[in-house]
Motif scaffolding. Structure first.
Motif, PDB file in Angstrom:
ATOM      1  N   TYR A   1      -8.856  -9.517  -6.341  1.00  0.00           N
ATOM      2  CA  TYR A   1      -8.239  -8.197  -6.520  1.00  0.00           C
ATOM      3  C   TYR A   1      -8.602  -7.632  -7.894  1.00  0.00           C
ATOM      4  N   ASP A   2      -8.656  -6.304  -7.989  1.00  0.00           N
ATOM      5  CA  ASP A   2      -8.865  -5.712  -9.306  1.00  0.00           C
ATOM      6  C   ASP A   2      -7.549  -5.750 -10.079  1.00  0.00           C
ATOM      7  N   ARG A   3      -7.610  -5.354 -11.358  1.00  0.00           N
ATOM      8  CA  ARG A   3      -6.448  -5.528 -12.230  1.00  0.00           C
ATOM      9  C   ARG A   3      -5.228  -4.719 -11.747  1.00  0.00           C
ATOM     10  N   SER A   4      -5.446  -3.491 -11.301  1.00  0.00           N
ATOM     11  CA  SER A   4      -4.310  -2.670 -10.857  1.00  0.00           C
ATOM     12  C   SER A   4      -3.658  -3.274  -9.617  1.00  0.00           C
ATOM     13  N   GLN A   5      -4.459  -3.833  -8.711  1.00  0.00           N
ATOM     14  CA  GLN A   5      -3.912  -4.473  -7.517  1.00  0.00           C
ATOM     15  C   GLN A   5      -3.117  -5.727  -7.880  1.00  0.00           C
ATOM     16  N   LYS A   6      -3.632  -6.481  -8.847  1.00  0.00           N
ATOM     17  CA  LYS A   6      -2.927  -7.686  -9.277  1.00  0.00           C
ATOM     18  C   LYS A   6      -1.577  -7.339  -9.912  1.00  0.00           C
ATOM     19  N   LEU A   7      -1.579  -6.285 -10.726  1.00  0.00           N
ATOM     20  CA  LEU A   7      -0.339  -5.878 -11.375  1.00  0.00           C
ATOM     21  C   LEU A   7       0.696  -5.423 -10.352  1.00  0.00           C
ATOM     22  N   ALA A   8       0.260  -4.669  -9.350  1.00  0.00           N
ATOM     23  CA  ALA A   8       1.178  -4.180  -8.322  1.00  0.00           C
ATOM     24  C   ALA A   8       1.784  -5.344  -7.533  1.00  0.00           C
ATOM     25  N   LEU A   9       0.961  -6.304  -7.148  1.00  0.00           N
ATOM     26  CA  LEU A   9       1.457  -7.446  -6.390  1.00  0.00           C
ATOM     27  C   LEU A   9       2.381  -8.306  -7.252  1.00  0.00           C
TER      28      LEU A   9
ATOM     29  N   ASP B   1      13.572   4.226  -2.673  1.00  0.00           N
ATOM     30  CA  ASP B   1      13.548   5.617  -3.127  1.00  0.00           C
ATOM     31  C   ASP B   1      12.991   5.775  -4.534  1.00  0.00           C
ATOM     32  N   VAL B   2      12.462   4.696  -5.115  1.00  0.00           N
ATOM     33  CA  VAL B   2      11.882   4.780  -6.457  1.00  0.00           C
ATOM     34  C   VAL B   2      10.458   5.308  -6.345  1.00  0.00           C
ATOM     35  N   GLU B   3      10.263   6.514  -6.846  1.00  0.00           N
ATOM     36  CA  GLU B   3       8.956   7.151  -6.752  1.00  0.00           C
ATOM     37  C   GLU B   3       7.911   6.332  -7.511  1.00  0.00           C
ATOM     38  N   GLY B   4       6.818   6.015  -6.813  1.00  0.00           N
ATOM     39  CA  GLY B   4       5.749   5.234  -7.422  1.00  0.00           C
ATOM     40  C   GLY B   4       5.740   3.785  -6.989  1.00  0.00           C
ATOM     41  N   LEU B   5       6.819   3.335  -6.311  1.00  0.00           N
ATOM     42  CA  LEU B   5       6.899   1.941  -5.866  1.00  0.00           C
ATOM     43  C   LEU B   5       6.807   1.812  -4.350  1.00  0.00           C
ATOM     44  N   ASP B   6       6.196   2.787  -3.702  1.00  0.00           N
ATOM     45  CA  ASP B   6       6.186   2.810  -2.235  1.00  0.00           C
ATOM     46  C   ASP B   6       5.663   1.507  -1.619  1.00  0.00           C
ATOM     47  N   GLU B   7       4.420   1.144  -1.947  1.00  0.00           N
ATOM     48  CA  GLU B   7       3.854  -0.091  -1.392  1.00  0.00           C
ATOM     49  C   GLU B   7       4.570  -1.309  -1.942  1.00  0.00           C
ATOM     50  N   ILE B   8       4.893  -1.280  -3.203  1.00  0.00           N
ATOM     51  CA  ILE B   8       5.558  -2.414  -3.842  1.00  0.00           C
ATOM     52  C   ILE B   8       6.892  -2.706  -3.166  1.00  0.00           C
ATOM     53  N   ALA B   9       7.644  -1.663  -2.825  1.00  0.00           N
ATOM     54  CA  ALA B   9       8.930  -1.848  -2.142  1.00  0.00           C
ATOM     55  C   ALA B   9       8.734  -2.534  -0.795  1.00  0.00           C
ATOM     56  N   VAL B  10       7.708  -2.138  -0.063  1.00  0.00           N
ATOM     57  CA  VAL B  10       7.426  -2.741   1.251  1.00  0.00           C
ATOM     58  C   VAL B  10       7.049  -4.208   1.085  1.00  0.00           C
TER      59      VAL B  10
END
Length: 408
Positions: free
Chosen positions: A252-260, A306-315
């Protein structure tokens, strides 16, 4: 990624309210009421919008270290009967959020008394006035449950506040509290009005969060969540570390790693609302207790959705008990509704839960853990390919802890 931090902070406060209600008997929405009153007093002091947002944030999160404090008490490492650790840890945790205004000692001194008999012996004026505002509001709401008061009872509360001026409460804080605590304010603190009330004290706070902020936020949340039980002291931290490790394994790239990584740190946020007696029960849970335990995943979803910006992270965070056969919870998504990261989160969570010591089983090594995980994969509940990858990736650690990623 850009995240509405004001929304996230409000969600965190909901979890903290659940902890405070369980441990201290404080009522629902306590943090929001403390924030609303402090915000109003901050306006009277002529604070800027960013300064009021910072004050309201600290007020919302003033008891963020209650779980760490209680854990220290359970494990015999607490030596301060006046909750110094609770205040110290709370300040450390909120500092990691990197607010736009100076919040030095706002939480550290929120249990001080004007006469110097608080945990650190700080008299009124010896610390920031913001800490004194949080102190008077926290005390009054915990003891009198302001959202339950009727306007006719307000006079008695105001007399109590005034009577403690200069002894328990700082004189300036008392003056400001008496100025804002009127009939209109009291009605605005009711549960059906508090969300709108508290929102007025937060400037929109979109933040582009990079590695340093993600690691700080993940550490903040992991400490709050994991300290709810003696048996989960490193659970969320290790889920996050394992998620980072596997994201690296998959390229994964860095942004993907941080999100996960952030999703993994937040995955058990709902356990803040799960009673500790259930988390630490040594025997089998009853059907009713198991239903309460299962509800922590739905709570995680409710806190984050409902936290804007955490859509995928919440799932991803709320899918760690979903299964490919659709028998999982909270939504019974099944294979078609679970992307790769949802499946990965489920496998990592099982690996960590099976390998670490729990009230009902001893610590297991890698081979024992994989035997159980392979059995679950064989039943068609988790992704067999990911299970094989975990076997290869985690074997060198033999069920032990995976190191934290290095701060850039």
């Amino acid at each position: 990624m850009t995240v509405r931090m004001d929304s996230l902070v409000k969600s965190i406060s909901m979890g903290l309210d659940a902890v405070e209600k369980e441990l201290l008997g404080a009522s629902t929405n306590h943090g929001k009421r403390v924030a609303a009153l402090c915000g109003r007093m901050g306006k009277l002091l002529g604070k800027t919008r960013d300064e009021i947002t910072a004050l309201a944030t600290c007020a919302l999160l003033h008891d963020n270290a209650l779980t760490e404090y209680i854990l220290a008490e359970k494990t015999g490492t607490r030596h301060d009967p006046m909750m110094m650790l609770h205040a110290e840890y709370g300040q450390r945790n909120v500092d990691a959020l990197r607010l736009d205004a100076d919040v030095k000692d706002f939480i550290l001194y929120h249990h001080e008394r004007a006469d110097g008999t608080g945990p650190f012996g700080i008299r009124e004026g010896g610390g920031p006035v913001e800490a004194e505002l949080i102190a008077v509001t926290d005390s009054i709401d915990v003891e009198h449950h302001l959202q339950q008061l009727e306007p006719g009872e307000l006079s008695d509360i105001r007399k109590i506040v005034a009577r403690n001026s200069g002894s328990r409460y700082g004189r300036k804080a008392t003056e400001l509290m008496l100025e804002v605590l009127d009939r209109e304010t009291l009605l605005s603190l009711k549960d059906d009005a508090i969300d709108e009330t508290v929102s007025g004290h937060f400037a929109p706070w979109p933040m582009e969060i990079g590695a340093r902020t993600v690691f700080g936020l993940a550490g903040f949340m992991s400490r709050i969540i994991d300290c709810k039980s003696v048996f989960t002291q490193v659970h969320s931290t290790q889920i996050a570390n394992r998620a980072w490790f596997m994201a690296d394994y998959y390229g994964y790239d860095r942004s993907q790693k941080l999100a996960l990584y952030l999703a993994a740190a937040l995955h058990d946020m709902g356990k803040l609302a799960t009673p500790a007696e259930i988390l630490e029960k040594p025997g089998k849970l009853s059907n009713e207790e198991f239903a309460i335990m299962k509800d922590h995943v739905r709570q995680t979803w409710e806190f984050l959705k409902d936290v804007e910006g955490l859509d995928e992270i919440a799932v991803w965070a709320a899918s760690h008990h979903e299964t490919l056969d659709g028998a999982g919870y909270p939504h019974g998504r099944g294979a078609a509704g679970l992307d790769f990261n949802c499946r990965l989160m489920a496998c990592i969570d099982i690996y960590q839960a099976v390998s670490e010591e729990r009230p009902y089983h001893a610590r297991r090594d890698h081979a024992e853990t994989m035997q159980i995980l392979n059995g679950i994969a064989g039943e068609g509940k988790v992704d067999g390919g990911i299970v094989r990858d975990l076997d290869a990736a985690f074997a060198p650690y033999d069920g032990g802890n995976v190191p934290s990623p290095q701060m850039p």
